[in-house]
Design a protein around this motif. Structure first.
Motif, PDB file in Angstrom:
ATOM      1  N   GLU A 182       1.218   5.552  -1.409  1.00 48.12           N
ATOM      2  CA  GLU A 182       1.983   5.358  -0.175  1.00 48.12           C
ATOM      3  C   GLU A 182       2.252   6.675   0.543  1.00 48.12           C
ATOM      4  O   GLU A 182       2.287   7.743  -0.071  1.00 48.12           O
ATOM      5  CB  GLU A 182       3.298   4.664  -0.494  1.00 48.12           C
ATOM      6  N   ARG A 183       2.494   6.552   1.824  1.00 49.37           N
ATOM      7  CA  ARG A 183       2.816   7.720   2.647  1.00 49.37           C
ATOM      8  C   ARG A 183       4.281   8.091   2.483  1.00 49.37           C
ATOM      9  O   ARG A 183       5.130   7.248   2.262  1.00 49.37           O
ATOM     10  CB  ARG A 183       2.566   7.412   4.125  1.00 49.37           C
ATOM     11  N   ASN A 184       4.540   9.375   2.643  1.00 47.96           N
ATOM     12  CA  ASN A 184       5.906   9.871   2.677  1.00 47.96           C
ATOM     13  C   ASN A 184       6.421   9.679   4.100  1.00 47.96           C
ATOM     14  O   ASN A 184       5.890  10.277   5.037  1.00 47.96           O
ATOM     15  CB  ASN A 184       5.931  11.354   2.286  1.00 47.96           C
ATOM     16  N   GLU A 185       7.454   8.868   4.261  1.00 45.68           N
ATOM     17  CA  GLU A 185       7.961   8.537   5.600  1.00 45.68           C
ATOM     18  C   GLU A 185       8.634   9.719   6.287  1.00 45.68           C
ATOM     19  O   GLU A 185       8.875   9.681   7.489  1.00 45.68           O
ATOM     20  CB  GLU A 185       8.936   7.357   5.506  1.00 45.68           C
ATOM     21  N   LYS A 186       8.936  10.783   5.548  1.00 45.56           N
ATOM     22  CA  LYS A 186       9.581  11.953   6.141  1.00 45.56           C
ATOM     23  C   LYS A 186       8.586  12.849   6.867  1.00 45.56           C
ATOM     24  O   LYS A 186       8.988  13.723   7.620  1.00 45.56           O
ATOM     25  CB  LYS A 186      10.307  12.759   5.058  1.00 45.56           C
ATOM     26  N   LEU A 187       7.300  12.631   6.626  1.00 45.31           N
ATOM     27  CA  LEU A 187       6.256  13.435   7.253  1.00 45.31           C
ATOM     28  C   LEU A 187       5.650  12.680   8.427  1.00 45.31           C
ATOM     29  O   LEU A 187       5.766  11.458   8.527  1.00 45.31           O
ATOM     30  CB  LEU A 187       5.151  13.753   6.241  1.00 45.31           C
ATOM     31  N   GLY A 188       4.953  13.407   9.288  1.00 43.83           N
ATOM     32  CA  GLY A 188       4.231  12.763  10.372  1.00 43.83           C
ATOM     33  C   GLY A 188       3.098  11.921   9.806  1.00 43.83           C
ATOM     34  O   GLY A 188       2.681  12.104   8.660  1.00 43.83           O
ATOM     35  N   GLN A 189       2.575  11.003  10.613  1.00 47.62           N
ATOM     36  CA  GLN A 189       1.569  10.055  10.133  1.00 47.62           C
ATOM     37  C   GLN A 189       0.332  10.755   9.573  1.00 47.62           C
ATOM     38  O   GLN A 189      -0.128  10.431   8.484  1.00 47.62           O
ATOM     39  CB  GLN A 189       1.172   9.092  11.239  1.00 47.62           C
ATOM     40  N   GLU A 190      -0.219  11.712  10.310  1.00 53.99           N
ATOM     41  CA  GLU A 190      -1.444  12.385   9.852  1.00 53.99           C
ATOM     42  C   GLU A 190      -1.206  13.161   8.571  1.00 53.99           C
ATOM     43  O   GLU A 190      -2.004  13.098   7.631  1.00 53.99           O
ATOM     44  CB  GLU A 190      -1.975  13.313  10.939  1.00 53.99           C
ATOM     45  N   GLU A 191      -0.115  13.916   8.517  1.00 56.45           N
ATOM     46  CA  GLU A 191       0.199  14.712   7.331  1.00 56.45           C
ATOM     47  C   GLU A 191       0.490  13.811   6.136  1.00 56.45           C
ATOM     48  O   GLU A 191       0.047  14.081   5.013  1.00 56.45           O
ATOM     49  CB  GLU A 191       1.394  15.634   7.608  1.00 56.45           C
ATOM     50  N   ALA A 192       1.215  12.731   6.360  1.00 54.43           N
ATOM     51  CA  ALA A 192       1.551  11.806   5.273  1.00 54.43           C
ATOM     52  C   ALA A 192       0.295  11.143   4.719  1.00 54.43           C
ATOM     53  O   ALA A 192       0.155  10.982   3.503  1.00 54.43           O
ATOM     54  CB  ALA A 192       2.540  10.753   5.765  1.00 54.43           C
ATOM     55  N   THR A 193      -0.631  10.777   5.595  1.00 49.51           N
ATOM     56  CA  THR A 193      -1.890  10.174   5.162  1.00 49.51           C
ATOM     57  C   THR A 193      -2.710  11.187   4.369  1.00 49.51           C
ATOM     58  O   THR A 193      -3.273  10.867   3.324  1.00 49.51           O
ATOM     59  CB  THR A 193      -2.686   9.643   6.366  1.00 49.51           C
ATOM     60  N   ARG A 194      -2.764  12.412   4.845  1.00 46.34           N
ATOM     61  CA  ARG A 194      -3.494  13.474   4.152  1.00 46.34           C
ATOM     62  C   ARG A 194      -2.909  13.704   2.757  1.00 46.34           C
ATOM     63  O   ARG A 194      -3.649  13.848   1.781  1.00 46.34           O
ATOM     64  CB  ARG A 194      -3.458  14.770   4.968  1.00 46.34           C
TER      65      ARG A 194
END
Length: 79
Positions: free
Chosen positions: A16-28
């Protein structure tokens, strides 16, 4: 008396993505976590077989795999 001869886990792992980060960074970061997970399996000598590997619409990776349970023999499970 019984004895386990072969053992294997079937897993579906959603990174899962970290919701505290932006979408691109969280996906990366989620993609990097998947790579670290697979590297850890290799480093520990855990036998595994990837049945499916895909990304959801939000870009997060999902692994469907069978892997060795503890240090039990896997028999034909991973073929």
């Amino acid at each position: 008396m019984k004895r386990i001869k072969f053992a294997c886990l079937s897993q579906t792992v959603h990174f899962e993505r970290n919701e505290k980060l932006g979408q691109e960074e969280a996906t990366r970061m989620a993609l990097l976590e998947r790579e670290r997970y697979l590297k850890r399996l290799e480093e520990t000598g855990t036998a595994y077989h990837i049945d499916q590997q895909y990304q959801l619409e939000d870009g997060t990776p999902v692994l469907v795999l069978r892997r060795q349970y503890n240090s039990y023999a896997t028999g034909d499970y991973l073929n």
